[in-house]
Design an enzyme around this catalytic site. Structure first.
Site, PDB file in Angstrom:
ATOM      1  N   ASN A  29      42.820  49.394  18.280  1.00 45.52           N
ATOM      2  CA  ASN A  29      43.536  49.683  17.040  1.00 45.52           C
ATOM      3  C   ASN A  29      42.565  50.425  16.119  1.00 45.52           C
ATOM      4  OD1 ASN A  29      44.896  49.717  14.606  1.00 45.52           O
ATOM      5  ND2 ASN A  29      45.199  47.510  14.482  1.00 45.52           N
ATOM      6  N   ARG A 106      47.234  51.173  19.690  1.00 48.72           N
ATOM      7  CA  ARG A 106      48.183  51.065  18.579  1.00 48.72           C
ATOM      8  C   ARG A 106      48.130  52.363  17.781  1.00 48.72           C
ATOM      9  NH1 ARG A 106      47.541  49.068  12.759  1.00 48.72           N
ATOM     10  NH2 ARG A 106      49.683  48.726  12.075  1.00 48.72           N
ATOM     11  N   HIS A 195      54.872  48.057  11.291  1.00 46.66           N
ATOM     12  CA  HIS A 195      54.777  46.677  11.810  1.00 46.66           C
ATOM     13  C   HIS A 195      55.767  46.420  12.935  1.00 46.66           C
ATOM     14  CE1 HIS A 195      53.214  45.497   7.555  1.00 46.66           C
ATOM     15  NE2 HIS A 195      52.198  45.789   8.348  1.00 46.66           N
ATOM     16  N   ARG A 254      49.113  47.802  -2.306  1.00 48.57           N
ATOM     17  CA  ARG A 254      50.195  48.783  -2.388  1.00 48.57           C
ATOM     18  C   ARG A 254      51.260  48.302  -3.365  1.00 48.57           C
ATOM     19  NH1 ARG A 254      50.680  48.736   3.963  1.00 48.57           N
ATOM     20  NH2 ARG A 254      48.935  50.058   4.577  1.00 48.57           N
ATOM     21  N   GLU A 398      50.184  41.088  18.042  1.00 49.47           N
ATOM     22  CA  GLU A 398      50.447  42.498  18.346  1.00 49.47           C
ATOM     23  C   GLU A 398      49.662  42.961  19.572  1.00 49.47           C
ATOM     24  OE1 GLU A 398      50.940  44.799  14.286  1.00 49.47           O
ATOM     25  OE2 GLU A 398      49.588  43.118  14.011  1.00 49.47           O
TER      26      GLU A 398
END
Length: 412
Positions: A29, A106, A195, A254, A398
């Site tokens: 990732n 990913r 996601h 964010r 994940e």
């Protein structure tokens, strides 16, 4: 400072390519200045090694590495670029002495090319670069790492697992934006979400844990980055993130959903540049801005407990946004029977789960406080018998989801 002498590609290949009864997958990732990795056995789910390369291209770079569930060791190394970082990773993994049968990557943004995971070829790698303007801080780095892995180990297959794939085929009324068609078509503007790999794993997990009784599920991936996803019998019906991961919930740094005209106002009246606004909304807003203390929910909870009003406001705004957008996800499925909390905050903060559920009391959602307080790595239901829907806490994985895709695609 730790310095390694690379064994050379031939030496590394002799370690990583071999016969094994199980399929071992290296999951990578890559971020803009980081690279996380995990080597696991897809069949037994045993994690042989995992780690993270931090501050790539920045002074003070290091690698954190652990093996077989042991303590993490920090290695201070110069990481001027991702190519150097991935070479160090392979050098470290040499000591684990496990063959690598496939590599899963990913990729944050799959754009219009990745409705599902795909084996890496010259063409599919080119697609990752083509859609990079939608996620420039991530896709370019991810494409570079994929290219490096192919160069170093051409015998090992690579698979691209895009975070947007799970959302790609959501209903048109959910993913379309009300902008001029020629603009939308020429620039490929739509809701892509993110996601997706986590939400897909949560669907598989709750389907199994509930003995296939979960049909209309709202997956709540609540971490530093956060999104909700409406999943009806395995199909994404809607999600809270939009063209980029900035939209939707209030997150660590964010801002989440704001009036789009805020950008114009900041530009005209505040004289901020577009890049400054981008940085502000992605890295200087969210829980960190509201609380004035931290982007970490643990710090914010502690501050609220001590009477810090800004920390309490951060919790109130965060839980209000999660609950209100939960209702939007319910509308996407015309109902709901299951709610799942996952990711850093969703898995670990009983207090934040309770805050969200309290705001959904009007729907008849109830959780058992004792069950909610339990911490476990296993899926667990925390709702009361008289709750209007089932509420679960399920740790996301994940890396395993990516590894499963690698096994499926490379095994064909």
């Amino acid at each position: 400072m730790v310095n390694w002498k690379f064994a050379g590609l031939a030496g590394l290949r002799s370690v990583f390519i071999g016969e094994d009864n199980h399929m071992n997958v290296l999951v990578i990732n890559a971020g803009s200045s980081s690279l996380k990795y995990q080597l696991l056995d897809v069949d037994t789910r045993e994690v042989y090694a995992k780690g993270n390369c931090e501050r790539i291209g920045i002074d003070g770079s290091f690698i954190g590495h652990s093996e077989m569930g042991g303590d993490k060791q920090q290695l201070d190394v110069a990481l001027p670029d991702h190519k150097t970082a991935i070479k160090h990773v392979f050098e470290i993994l040499k000591n684990v002495d496990k063959p690598i049968d496939g590599i899963g990557h990913r990729v944050v943004q799959g754009g219009w090319y990745f409705p599902e995971s795909k084996v890496v070829t010259d063409e599919t790698l080119g697609w990752v670069r083509e859609v990079a303007p939608l996620a420039p801080l991530h896709n370019y780095a991810e494409a570079d790492v994929i290219e490096i892995c192919r160069e170093m180990f051409p015998e090992i297959g690579n698979v691209i697992v895009a975070d947007t794939s799970f959302h790609y085929n959501m209903p048109a009324e959910a993913h379309n934006y009300a902008l001029p068609k020629e603009v939308v078509d020429s620039l490929h503007i739509r809701k892509y979400g993110a996601h997706g790999t986590s939400h897909r794993f949560i669907w598989r997990s709750v389907d199994e844990a509930s003995n296939h009784t979960a049909h209309k599920v709202v997956s709540c991936h609540l971490g530093s980055g956060a999104s909700l996803c409406a999943i009806q019998d395995g199909k994404c019906m809607d999600t809270t993130m939009g063209l980029t991961p900035l939209d939707g919930l209030i997150m660590g740094t964010r801002c989440g959903t704001v009036d789009p005209a805020t950008v114009f106002y900041l530009s005209r009246e505040g004289h901020y540049s577009i890049d400054e606004i981008d940085t502000m909304m992605n890295k200087q807003s969210g829980l960190a801005a509201i609380s004035g203390v931290s982007s970490d929910c643990r710090d914010i909870e502690a501050g609220a407990a001590e009477g810090n009003e800004r920390c309490q406001m951060a919790i109130d705004m965060w839980s209000y946004r999660v609950a209100s957008q939960f209702a939007t996800m319910v509308q996407a499925m015309n109902g709901v029977d299951t709610m799942v909390f996952t990711a850093g905050v969703g898995e670990n903060s009983a207090h934040m789960r309770k805050e969200v559920v309290n705001r959904l009391a009007w729907m008849g959602v109830k959780i058992d406080d004792d069950k909610n307080a339990v911490r476990s790595d296993d899926p667990r239901e925390i709702s009361t018998p008289d709750s209007s829907l089932h509420v679960w806490v399920i740790p996301t994985n994940e890396e395993l989801m990516i590894a499963l895709d690698v096994k499926e695609l490379l095994g064909k």
